[in-house]
Design a protein around this motif. Structure first.
Motif, PDB file in Angstrom:
ATOM      1  N   VAL A 254      47.882   5.461  -0.821  1.00  0.00           N
ATOM      2  CA  VAL A 254      47.626   5.023  -2.194  1.00  0.00           C
ATOM      3  C   VAL A 254      46.133   4.757  -2.350  1.00  0.00           C
ATOM      4  CG1 VAL A 254      48.075   3.269  -3.957  1.00  0.00           C
ATOM      5  CG2 VAL A 254      49.924   4.010  -2.425  1.00  0.00           C
ATOM      6  N   GLU A 255      45.519   5.403  -3.334  1.00  0.00           N
ATOM      7  CA  GLU A 255      44.122   5.161  -3.652  1.00  0.00           C
ATOM      8  C   GLU A 255      44.031   4.118  -4.755  1.00  0.00           C
ATOM      9  OE1 GLU A 255      42.434   8.932  -4.673  1.00  0.00           O
ATOM     10  OE2 GLU A 255      42.451   9.655  -2.594  1.00  0.00           O
ATOM     11  N   THR A 256      43.049   3.218  -4.622  1.00  0.00           N
ATOM     12  CA  THR A 256      42.926   2.101  -5.553  1.00  0.00           C
ATOM     13  C   THR A 256      41.569   2.112  -6.236  1.00  0.00           C
ATOM     14  OG1 THR A 256      44.354   0.757  -4.131  1.00  0.00           O
ATOM     15  CG2 THR A 256      43.080  -0.405  -5.808  1.00  0.00           C
ATOM     16  N   ASP A 257      41.581   2.025  -7.543  1.00  0.00           N
ATOM     17  CA  ASP A 257      40.378   1.832  -8.352  1.00  0.00           C
ATOM     18  C   ASP A 257      40.528   0.474  -9.028  1.00  0.00           C
ATOM     19  OD1 ASP A 257      38.292   1.799 -10.142  1.00  0.00           O
ATOM     20  OD2 ASP A 257      39.013   3.466 -11.376  1.00  0.00           O
ATOM     21  N   ALA A 258      39.983  -0.571  -8.348  1.00  0.00           N
ATOM     22  CA  ALA A 258      40.175  -1.935  -8.835  1.00  0.00           C
ATOM     23  C   ALA A 258      39.525  -2.147 -10.198  1.00  0.00           C
ATOM     24  CB  ALA A 258      39.619  -2.927  -7.813  1.00  0.00           C
ATOM     25  N   GLN A 259      38.354  -1.575 -10.400  1.00  0.00           N
ATOM     26  CA  GLN A 259      37.646  -1.765 -11.670  1.00  0.00           C
ATOM     27  C   GLN A 259      38.421  -1.143 -12.834  1.00  0.00           C
ATOM     28  OE1 GLN A 259      33.632  -0.352 -11.639  1.00  0.00           O
ATOM     29  NE2 GLN A 259      33.137  -1.223 -13.629  1.00  0.00           N
ATOM     30  N   GLY A 260      38.987   0.044 -12.594  1.00  0.00           N
ATOM     31  CA  GLY A 260      39.746   0.717 -13.645  1.00  0.00           C
ATOM     32  C   GLY A 260      41.212   0.355 -13.675  1.00  0.00           C
ATOM     33  N   LEU A 261      41.621  -0.556 -12.777  1.00  0.00           N
ATOM     34  CA  LEU A 261      43.032  -0.964 -12.659  1.00  0.00           C
ATOM     35  C   LEU A 261      43.937   0.258 -12.502  1.00  0.00           C
ATOM     36  CD1 LEU A 261      43.283  -3.806 -15.361  1.00  0.00           C
ATOM     37  CD2 LEU A 261      42.803  -4.011 -12.915  1.00  0.00           C
ATOM     38  N   ARG A 262      43.496   1.170 -11.649  1.00  0.00           N
ATOM     39  CA  ARG A 262      44.197   2.440 -11.490  1.00  0.00           C
ATOM     40  C   ARG A 262      44.634   2.635 -10.035  1.00  0.00           C
ATOM     41  NH1 ARG A 262      44.247   6.880 -14.845  1.00  0.00           N
ATOM     42  NH2 ARG A 262      44.754   8.887 -13.892  1.00  0.00           N
ATOM     43  N   LEU A 263      45.851   3.089  -9.852  1.00  0.00           N
ATOM     44  CA  LEU A 263      46.398   3.406  -8.543  1.00  0.00           C
ATOM     45  C   LEU A 263      46.859   4.859  -8.548  1.00  0.00           C
ATOM     46  CD1 LEU A 263      48.638   0.235  -8.105  1.00  0.00           C
ATOM     47  CD2 LEU A 263      46.529   0.691  -6.853  1.00  0.00           C
ATOM     48  N   THR A 264      46.618   5.558  -7.444  1.00  0.00           N
ATOM     49  CA  THR A 264      47.090   6.936  -7.306  1.00  0.00           C
ATOM     50  C   THR A 264      47.894   7.037  -6.020  1.00  0.00           C
ATOM     51  OG1 THR A 264      45.162   7.810  -8.486  1.00  0.00           O
ATOM     52  CG2 THR A 264      46.442   9.360  -7.159  1.00  0.00           C
ATOM     53  N   ALA A 265      49.165   7.358  -6.160  1.00  0.00           N
ATOM     54  CA  ALA A 265      50.057   7.521  -5.006  1.00  0.00           C
ATOM     55  C   ALA A 265      50.083   8.987  -4.609  1.00  0.00           C
ATOM     56  CB  ALA A 265      51.457   7.046  -5.356  1.00  0.00           C
ATOM     57  N   LEU A 266      49.683   9.276  -3.365  1.00  0.00           N
ATOM     58  CA  LEU A 266      49.664  10.648  -2.863  1.00  0.00           C
ATOM     59  C   LEU A 266      50.931  10.913  -2.066  1.00  0.00           C
ATOM     60  CD1 LEU A 266      46.610   9.920  -3.431  1.00  0.00           C
ATOM     61  CD2 LEU A 266      46.059  11.635  -1.743  1.00  0.00           C
ATOM     62  N   PRO A 267      51.608  12.031  -2.350  1.00  0.00           N
ATOM     63  CA  PRO A 267      52.904  12.284  -1.712  1.00  0.00           C
ATOM     64  C   PRO A 267      52.780  12.888  -0.321  1.00  0.00           C
ATOM     65  CG  PRO A 267      52.389  14.058  -3.207  1.00  0.00           C
ATOM     66  CD  PRO A 267      51.253  13.066  -3.329  1.00  0.00           C
ATOM     67  N   ARG A 268      53.830  12.732   0.458  1.00  0.00           N
ATOM     68  CA  ARG A 268      53.938  13.431   1.729  1.00  0.00           C
ATOM     69  C   ARG A 268      54.423  14.848   1.459  1.00  0.00           C
ATOM     70  NH1 ARG A 268      53.800   9.783   5.958  1.00  0.00           N
ATOM     71  NH2 ARG A 268      54.268   7.613   5.413  1.00  0.00           N
ATOM     72  N   ALA A 269      53.638  15.854   1.842  1.00  0.00           N
ATOM     73  CA  ALA A 269      54.023  17.269   1.728  1.00  0.00           C
ATOM     74  C   ALA A 269      54.503  17.644   0.331  1.00  0.00           C
ATOM     75  CB  ALA A 269      55.102  17.590   2.757  1.00  0.00           C
ATOM     76  N   GLY A 270      53.811  17.138  -0.691  1.00  0.00           N
ATOM     77  CA  GLY A 270      54.124  17.532  -2.060  1.00  0.00           C
ATOM     78  C   GLY A 270      55.435  16.987  -2.601  1.00  0.00           C
ATOM     79  N   ALA A 271      55.969  15.923  -1.996  1.00  0.00           N
ATOM     80  CA  ALA A 271      57.246  15.361  -2.448  1.00  0.00           C
ATOM     81  C   ALA A 271      57.151  14.880  -3.892  1.00  0.00           C
ATOM     82  CB  ALA A 271      57.647  14.198  -1.538  1.00  0.00           C
ATOM     83  N   ALA A 272      58.273  14.868  -4.595  1.00  0.00           N
ATOM     84  CA  ALA A 272      58.321  14.399  -5.978  1.00  0.00           C
ATOM     85  C   ALA A 272      58.349  12.868  -5.996  1.00  0.00           C
ATOM     86  CB  ALA A 272      59.544  14.963  -6.675  1.00  0.00           C
ATOM     87  N   LEU A 273      57.381  12.274  -6.712  1.00  0.00           N
ATOM     88  CA  LEU A 273      57.245  10.818  -6.734  1.00  0.00           C
ATOM     89  C   LEU A 273      57.518  10.201  -8.100  1.00  0.00           C
ATOM     90  CD1 LEU A 273      53.877  10.276  -4.795  1.00  0.00           C
ATOM     91  CD2 LEU A 273      56.184  10.137  -3.875  1.00  0.00           C
ATOM     92  N   LEU A 274      57.417  10.997  -9.149  1.00  0.00           N
ATOM     93  CA  LEU A 274      57.357  10.442 -10.499  1.00  0.00           C
ATOM     94  C   LEU A 274      58.553   9.541 -10.824  1.00  0.00           C
ATOM     95  CD1 LEU A 274      55.823  10.303 -13.157  1.00  0.00           C
ATOM     96  CD2 LEU A 274      57.061  12.338 -13.905  1.00  0.00           C
ATOM     97  N   ALA A 275      59.762   9.992 -10.531  1.00  0.00           N
ATOM     98  CA  ALA A 275      60.951   9.214 -10.887  1.00  0.00           C
ATOM     99  C   ALA A 275      60.973   7.867 -10.166  1.00  0.00           C
ATOM    100  CB  ALA A 275      62.216  10.009 -10.566  1.00  0.00           C
ATOM    101  N   ASP A 276      60.620   7.869  -8.867  1.00  0.00           N
ATOM    102  CA  ASP A 276      60.637   6.620  -8.098  1.00  0.00           C
ATOM    103  C   ASP A 276      59.542   5.666  -8.554  1.00  0.00           C
ATOM    104  OD1 ASP A 276      62.806   7.388  -6.593  1.00  0.00           O
ATOM    105  OD2 ASP A 276      61.610   8.265  -4.987  1.00  0.00           O
ATOM    106  N   VAL A 277      58.348   6.201  -8.837  1.00  0.00           N
ATOM    107  CA  VAL A 277      57.255   5.339  -9.311  1.00  0.00           C
ATOM    108  C   VAL A 277      57.616   4.744 -10.658  1.00  0.00           C
ATOM    109  CG1 VAL A 277      54.857   5.297 -10.068  1.00  0.00           C
ATOM    110  CG2 VAL A 277      55.489   6.567  -8.009  1.00  0.00           C
TER     111      VAL A 277
END
Length: 307
Positions: A254-277
């Motif tokens: 997970v990448e964190t941009d504290a100033q922008g209050l933004r998080l980016t979750a990177l998947p394992r091997a292109g797994a689908a994350l959207l529904a779980d997030v």
């Protein structure tokens, strides 16, 4: 429409282009990408007959560029790097000169001159000499001479170089308009250009082709393919949201941009994350401002392939 086989160019001990082979088909807009010095412009110049290859062949519409240069070039519109022209000529005079070279006569000549002048917005500067024009207008003149004879094949080397954002949009719209009935090769290092106009992209590095795919296919190679980015409305929730994302088994990091209050979750091997997030944000009551599914990042793929 364009075919190269083991196309090679050597300068003493330097191999600028090393056994490059590809085909470009009708209706295709092919982006030719690479870092500076990768061999993009040298390849374009050999295909256009501007310089001779050390080895290999190139043909346009079935005409070998070395054995049948006039037949090949009659089918080609070429915008070289820097859009060279004759600075002392007026815009109108230069395009008339190109019409002579392309053997345009009669009504067809008049119609094409009018169409190209209008489409590229050159009417207001038609009487000016080319050396008095801005860089953007010179680029437009270069594109005008390339398409004047309505060729089936276009090679455009950095077509939007020096243009402002509005002019870039106009040129890209023109390329998209022409794409249905032509084969177009766009040599560029601007990745947004590839995403905007290209149906296929070749990446060249150190004189060799290192990737050949659609822009979507290249983006899918990115570690950001299927990544999910979210922006929170409350800074105190950032740490808890990050912990919840890290806990998902299909999340690589997970990448964190504290100033922008933004998080980016990177998947394992292109797994689908959207529904779980999405489910986590609803379950834990996070103040969500934005949620985005990423297709991938061409710039990251480009760097990983060429360095």
């Amino acid at each position: 429409m364009i075919k190269t086989e083991r196309l090679t160019k050597r300068y003493e001990s330097l191999t600028a282009v090393d056994h490059v082979s590809f085909e470009a088909r009708p209706g295709e807009v092919l982006g030719f990408l690479g870092p500076n010095g990768a061999g993009k412009t040298t390849t374009m110049r050999m295909i256009a007959g501007f310089i001779a290859p050390t080895g290999g062949t190139a043909s346009i519409c079935g005409h070998d560029i070395e054995r049948e240069p006039l037949a090949a070039k009659a089918k080609l519109g070429y915008l070289p790097e820097g859009a060279p022209s004759y600075g002392e000529m007026s815009v109108r005079g230069f395009l008339e000169f190109i019409a002579d070279l392309r053997d345009l006569t009669g009504a067809a000549r008049r119609i094409r001159l009018e169409q190209v002048t209008e489409r590229l917005g050159l009417g207001s500067v038609a009487a000016q000499t080319i050396d008095t024009l801005s860089k953007g207008f010179r680029r437009r003149v270069g594109i005008a001479q390339a398409i004047l004879h309505d060729p089936p094949v276009l090679i455009l080397d950095e077509p939007t170089d020096g243009l402002d954002p509005n002019q870039k949009h106009e040129v890209r719209a023109l390329i998209n308009e022409m794409a249905a009935e032509k084969t177009i090769v766009v040599s560029t290092h601007i990745l947004e250009e590839v995403e905007a106009v290209c149906t296929r992209a070749i990446i060249i590095a150190r004189g060799r082709i290192v990737a050949d795919d659609t822009p979507q296919g290249l983006a899918a190679r990115s570690r950001y393919h299927n990544a999910v980015s979210l922006r929170l409305g409350r800074p105190e929730q950032l740490a808890a949201a990050r912990a919840a994302l890290v806990a998902l088994p299909q999340v690589e990091s997970v990448e964190t941009d504290a100033q922008g209050l933004r998080l980016t979750a990177l998947p394992r091997a292109g797994a689908a994350l959207l529904a779980d997030v999405n489910a986590i944000t609803a379950r834990d009551g996070f103040a969500l401002q934005a949620l985005e599914l990423e297709s991938g990042r061409l710039d990251e793929v480009f760097r990983s392939i060429t360095t």
